[in-house]
Design a protein around this motif. Structure first.
Motif, mmCIF file in Angstrom:
data_model
loop_
_atom_site.group_PDB
_atom_site.id
_atom_site.type_symbol
_atom_site.label_atom_id
_atom_site.label_comp_id
_atom_site.label_asym_id
_atom_site.label_seq_id
_atom_site.Cartn_x
_atom_site.Cartn_y
_atom_site.Cartn_z
ATOM 1 N N TYR A 100 -6.028 -9.886 24.755
ATOM 2 C CA TYR A 100 -6.331 -10.058 23.334
ATOM 3 C C TYR A 100 -5.906 -8.776 22.649
ATOM 4 O O TYR A 100 -6.290 -7.677 23.084
ATOM 5 C CB TYR A 100 -7.826 -10.290 23.104
ATOM 6 N N THR A 101 -5.092 -8.891 21.613
ATOM 7 C CA THR A 101 -4.689 -7.715 20.853
ATOM 8 C C THR A 101 -4.802 -8.014 19.366
ATOM 9 O O THR A 101 -4.700 -9.163 18.936
ATOM 10 C CB THR A 101 -3.233 -7.289 21.153
ATOM 11 N N GLU A 102 -5.023 -6.946 18.616
ATOM 12 C CA GLU A 102 -4.997 -7.038 17.156
ATOM 13 C C GLU A 102 -4.174 -5.857 16.666
ATOM 14 O O GLU A 102 -4.536 -4.695 16.886
ATOM 15 C CB GLU A 102 -6.405 -6.995 16.577
ATOM 16 N N ASP A 103 -3.058 -6.173 16.022
ATOM 17 C CA ASP A 103 -2.172 -5.130 15.520
ATOM 18 C C ASP A 103 -2.804 -4.418 14.329
ATOM 19 O O ASP A 103 -3.606 -4.991 13.589
ATOM 20 C CB ASP A 103 -0.830 -5.725 15.074
ATOM 21 N N ASP A 104 -2.414 -3.171 14.139
ATOM 22 C CA ASP A 104 -2.841 -2.443 12.946
ATOM 23 C C ASP A 104 -2.295 -3.133 11.713
ATOM 24 O O ASP A 104 -1.188 -3.704 11.745
ATOM 25 C CB ASP A 104 -2.314 -1.008 12.973
ATOM 26 N N PRO A 105 -3.014 -3.065 10.600
ATOM 27 C CA PRO A 105 -2.484 -3.645 9.368
ATOM 28 C C PRO A 105 -1.310 -2.818 8.850
ATOM 29 O O PRO A 105 -1.137 -1.650 9.216
ATOM 30 C CB PRO A 105 -3.666 -3.582 8.406
ATOM 31 N N THR A 106 -0.521 -3.445 8.009
ATOM 32 C CA THR A 106 0.560 -2.747 7.327
ATOM 33 C C THR A 106 -0.033 -2.124 6.065
ATOM 34 O O THR A 106 -0.833 -2.760 5.377
ATOM 35 C CB THR A 106 1.676 -3.734 6.934
ATOM 36 N N TYR A 107 0.352 -0.903 5.768
ATOM 37 C CA TYR A 107 -0.238 -0.228 4.609
ATOM 38 C C TYR A 107 0.770 0.724 3.989
ATOM 39 O O TYR A 107 1.789 1.084 4.591
ATOM 40 C CB TYR A 107 -1.509 0.532 5.008
ATOM 41 N N THR A 108 0.454 1.126 2.766
ATOM 42 C CA THR A 108 1.232 2.133 2.057
ATOM 43 C C THR A 108 0.299 3.281 1.713
ATOM 44 O O THR A 108 -0.780 3.050 1.160
ATOM 45 C CB THR A 108 1.836 1.553 0.760
ATOM 46 N N ASP A 109 0.695 4.503 2.061
ATOM 47 C CA ASP A 109 -0.069 5.684 1.679
ATOM 48 C C ASP A 109 0.495 6.242 0.373
ATOM 49 O O ASP A 109 1.718 6.340 0.204
ATOM 50 C CB ASP A 109 0.044 6.779 2.753
ATOM 51 N N TYR A 110 -0.403 6.588 -0.539
ATOM 52 C CA TYR A 110 -0.010 7.218 -1.797
ATOM 53 C C TYR A 110 -0.377 8.692 -1.694
ATOM 54 O O TYR A 110 -1.528 9.048 -1.443
ATOM 55 C CB TYR A 110 -0.716 6.544 -2.974
ATOM 56 N N ILE A 111 0.622 9.539 -1.870
ATOM 57 C CA ILE A 111 0.490 10.973 -1.651
ATOM 58 C C ILE A 111 0.373 11.703 -2.990
ATOM 59 O O ILE A 111 1.164 11.452 -3.911
ATOM 60 C CB ILE A 111 1.718 11.530 -0.883
ATOM 61 N N ASN A 112 -0.577 12.615 -3.070
ATOM 62 C CA ASN A 112 -0.703 13.487 -4.227
ATOM 63 C C ASN A 112 0.358 14.573 -4.087
ATOM 64 O O ASN A 112 0.309 15.383 -3.153
ATOM 65 C CB ASN A 112 -2.111 14.087 -4.263
ATOM 66 N N GLU A 113 1.338 14.589 -4.999
ATOM 67 C CA GLU A 113 2.425 15.575 -4.911
ATOM 68 C C GLU A 113 1.922 17.008 -5.069
ATOM 69 O O GLU A 113 2.544 17.941 -4.587
ATOM 70 C CB GLU A 113 3.482 15.302 -5.986
ATOM 71 N N LEU A 114 0.797 17.174 -5.740
ATOM 72 C CA LEU A 114 0.280 18.519 -5.971
ATOM 73 C C LEU A 114 -0.362 19.115 -4.732
ATOM 74 O O LEU A 114 -0.247 20.328 -4.484
ATOM 75 C CB LEU A 114 -0.735 18.507 -7.124
ATOM 76 N N THR A 115 -1.031 18.256 -3.926
ATOM 77 C CA THR A 115 -1.738 18.778 -2.744
ATOM 78 C C THR A 115 -1.111 18.358 -1.423
ATOM 79 O O THR A 115 -1.405 18.925 -0.379
ATOM 80 C CB THR A 115 -3.193 18.280 -2.728
#
Length: 180
Positions: free
Chosen positions: A47-62
């Motif tokens: 039995y396996t469950e793959d990680d979800p697909t996601y988008t990370d939003y990056i703060n350009e300042l930090t």
């Protein structure tokens, strides 16, 4: 409510896609009409469950992530190989047809996916339910035996109110009254 762990596999069934929301009672009824798998070759259950697909939003300042957007769920998959199986299992899970009355099996002309319900009962007594699974059967060599390899991926159920997959406390299913 704490569930017992979901450890190992004790029984597996396949059958019709679930047409209504699954409860302990309706699962018990479905199991009575489903086909029980007679053999799962040692160490092939998974039995396996793959990680979800996601988008990370990056703060350009930090340079840090300030938001993560999940765009798709991960696939949930059950796999096993039947070391011994009936001709009816081969046809149901891989397609094709009988040769003669029961002389053998002929492969389907086109590769296909069977849609069906798949249920596993763990050694600890709990149930894993895929209400509508895309099932692909294939020849799978394990320890010199060509078994019937099965891969089932949980899909959205086309029936209103039916989830793609469920986990059940086995004691509730086993003690449930039969429902429709």
């Amino acid at each position: 409510m704490a569930l017992k762990p979901f450890i190992g596999i004790k029984k597996i069934w396949y059958g019709d896609v679930f047409s209504a929301a699954v409860t302990a009672s309706t699962l018990k009824t479905w199991l009575s009409s489903a086909t029980e798998v007679g053999n799962s070759h040692q160490d092939t259950w998974g039995y396996t469950e793959d990680d979800p697909t996601y988008t990370d939003y990056i703060n350009e300042l930090t340079g840090g992530i300030y938001y993560r957007d999940v765009t798709a769920k991960g696939a949930k998959t059950i796999t096993f190989t039947m070391g011994e199986y009936e001709l009816t299992d081969l046809i149901a899970l891989r397609g094709g047809e009988k040769v003669g009355t029961d002389e053998g099996w002929a492969a389907p002309s086109e590769a296909g996916i069977m849609n069906m319900g798949i249920v596993g009962k763990t050694k600890t007594g709990n149930y894993i339910v895929f209400s509508n699974a895309a099932v692909i059967g294939k020849g799978n060599q394990v320890e010199k035996n060509i078994g019937l390899g099965v891969t089932a991926v949980a899909l959205d159920n086309p029936n209103t109110g039916v989830k793609s997959d469920y986990l059940f406390d086995g004691s509730k299913v086993d003690s449930a009254g039969v429902g429709g």
